[in-house]
Design a protein around this motif. Structure first.
Motif, PDB file in Angstrom:
ATOM      1  N   ASP A 173      80.180  54.290 -51.654  1.00 10.27           N
ATOM      2  CA  ASP A 173      79.697  52.989 -51.479  1.00 10.27           C
ATOM      3  C   ASP A 173      79.789  52.594 -49.830  1.00 10.27           C
ATOM      4  O   ASP A 173      78.547  52.058 -49.166  1.00 10.27           O
ATOM      5  N   LEU A 174      80.892  52.736 -49.432  1.00  9.80           N
ATOM      6  CA  LEU A 174      81.176  52.594 -47.929  1.00  9.80           C
ATOM      7  C   LEU A 174      80.084  53.375 -47.109  1.00  9.80           C
ATOM      8  O   LEU A 174      79.555  52.891 -46.276  1.00  9.80           O
ATOM      9  N   GLU A 175      80.097  54.660 -47.411  1.00  9.13           N
ATOM     10  CA  GLU A 175      79.206  55.492 -46.487  1.00  9.13           C
ATOM     11  C   GLU A 175      77.676  54.943 -46.922  1.00  9.13           C
ATOM     12  O   GLU A 175      76.854  55.065 -45.741  1.00  9.13           O
ATOM     13  N   ASP A 176      77.294  54.835 -47.900  1.00 12.26           N
ATOM     14  CA  ASP A 176      76.042  54.218 -48.231  1.00 12.26           C
ATOM     15  C   ASP A 176      75.640  52.914 -47.253  1.00 12.26           C
ATOM     16  O   ASP A 176      74.501  52.553 -47.174  1.00 12.26           O
ATOM     17  N   ARG A 177      76.684  51.870 -47.406  1.00  9.26           N
ATOM     18  CA  ARG A 177      76.388  50.707 -46.878  1.00  9.26           C
ATOM     19  C   ARG A 177      76.446  50.824 -45.182  1.00  9.26           C
ATOM     20  O   ARG A 177      76.236  49.868 -44.560  1.00  9.26           O
ATOM     21  N   MET A 178      77.262  51.862 -44.745  1.00  8.71           N
ATOM     22  CA  MET A 178      77.056  51.947 -43.100  1.00  8.71           C
ATOM     23  C   MET A 178      76.229  52.637 -42.495  1.00  8.71           C
ATOM     24  O   MET A 178      76.258  52.375 -41.097  1.00  8.71           O
ATOM     25  N   ARG A 179      75.411  53.373 -43.337  1.00 10.50           N
ATOM     26  CA  ARG A 179      74.500  54.090 -42.094  1.00 10.50           C
ATOM     27  C   ARG A 179      73.603  53.527 -41.545  1.00 10.50           C
ATOM     28  O   ARG A 179      73.231  52.258 -41.945  1.00 10.50           O
ATOM     29  N   PRO A 180      73.155  53.809 -40.325  1.00 11.22           N
ATOM     30  CA  PRO A 180      72.272  53.024 -39.375  1.00 11.22           C
ATOM     31  C   PRO A 180      70.885  52.691 -40.027  1.00 11.22           C
ATOM     32  O   PRO A 180      70.590  51.576 -39.885  1.00 11.22           O
ATOM     33  N   VAL A 181      70.260  53.910 -40.761  1.00  8.19           N
ATOM     34  CA  VAL A 181      69.080  53.572 -41.229  1.00  8.19           C
ATOM     35  C   VAL A 181      69.077  53.700 -42.932  1.00  8.19           C
ATOM     36  O   VAL A 181      69.673  54.578 -43.175  1.00  8.19           O
ATOM     37  N   GLY A 182      68.261  52.756 -43.363  1.00  9.38           N
ATOM     38  CA  GLY A 182      68.289  53.239 -44.942  1.00  9.38           C
ATOM     39  C   GLY A 182      69.678  52.914 -45.710  1.00  9.38           C
ATOM     40  O   GLY A 182      69.847  53.353 -46.698  1.00  9.38           O
ATOM     41  N   ARG A 183      70.360  51.752 -44.940  1.00  6.44           N
ATOM     42  CA  ARG A 183      71.579  51.558 -45.512  1.00  6.44           C
ATOM     43  C   ARG A 183      71.171  50.745 -47.148  1.00  6.44           C
ATOM     44  O   ARG A 183      70.274  50.097 -47.188  1.00  6.44           O
ATOM     45  N   LEU A 184      72.384  50.857 -47.714  1.00  4.57           N
ATOM     46  CA  LEU A 184      72.236  50.368 -49.005  1.00  4.57           C
ATOM     47  C   LEU A 184      72.366  48.811 -48.837  1.00  4.57           C
ATOM     48  O   LEU A 184      73.582  48.034 -48.453  1.00  4.57           O
TER      49      LEU A 184
END
Ligand code: C5P
Length: 229
Positions: A173-184
């Motif tokens: 969840d953390l990785e998916d929320r933190m990405r610069p583009v396409g984040r959750l």
């Protein structure tokens, strides 16, 4: 017509999206399977995870086909191979770089062209299909998602504690929320459905109700827009 269903890992997006698609006579696209497929392909070729240029080149040349609920990479059906924990733990290397997301986004739009489709992932309502007719953000508390996952694994003969699942899930969840583009995240015009305490059937019926309501409203809008124009 495009319906997007986004949300965190373990929210039940795939099974709900698949069933909603079948009830509406729409097609279904699992975009997580596309990220998994390129990740699996990189693992097969032994490309270094930190060689972003080589990863981009690979994603660029990869031929991804989604057909009858199966994913093919360069003509090979890898629908089962992509579901291993090894693939899951490496996806971020392909899901983080904006240049790779651009390529996969283009493939998702190509697949959806000219179709009625329910598409499921993290960034479908925000980045890939910002003009979708209906956007749902399906979520549940981390504990509820981990409990559901544990039951699912137990049914398949795999024993894991809720704590073990929760730790891995929180990391994703953390990785998916933190990405610069396409984040959750939920699109500003998405309907957020919090599913704690709901059975899968209740979630399915509620999603169908919301989707039908939105599609009717958008048909009415375009009809009245047509009259006044
Ligand atoms: O949905 P699934 O769990 O198969 O997705 C695997 C991973 O692929 C997610 O954790 C996320 O990192 C990535 N993904 C993404 N964008 C999407 C779908 C999946 O970044 N639209």
């Amino acid at each position: 017509m495009i319906i997007t269903i986004d949300g965190p890992a373990g929210a039940g997006k795939s099974s709900i999206a698949r069933r909603v698609a079948s009830e509406l006579g729409f097609e279904f696209l699992d975009t997580g399977a596309m990220y998994r497929a390129v990740t699996w392909g990189v693992m097969q070729r032994g490309i270094a995870w930190d060689d972003v240029e080589a990863l981009v080149q690979f994603a660029d040349a990869a031929c991804l086909v989604w057909q009858d609920d199966r994913i093919y990479l360069d003509d090979q059906d890898i629908s089962e191979e992509i579901r291993t924990p090894q693939v899951t733990s490496h996806i971020r290397h392909l899901a983080d770089p904006p240049k790779i997301r651009e390529r996969i986004t283009a493939q998702q739009r190509r697949i959806a062209t000219g179709r009625d489709i329910v598409t499921e992932g993290r960034d479908q309502g925000t980045e890939v299909f910002p003009d979708a007719h209906c956007k749902i953000f399906l979520t549940a508390s981390p504990e509820e998602r981990a409990r559901r996952r544990q039951q699912q694994l137990a049914q398949n003969g795999r024993a894991m504690t809720v704590e073990e699942i929760l730790t891995a899930q929180n990391q994703r969840d953390l990785e998916d929320r933190m990405r610069p583009v396409g984040r959750l995240r939920a699109a500003s015009d998405a309907i957020v459905l919090q599913t704690d305490g709901m059975t899968p059937d209740e979630v399915r019926l509620e999603v169908l109700r919301l989707v039908r309501e939105r599609l009717e409203a958008s048909a009415t809008n375009s009809a009245s827009g047509g009259t006044s124009a």
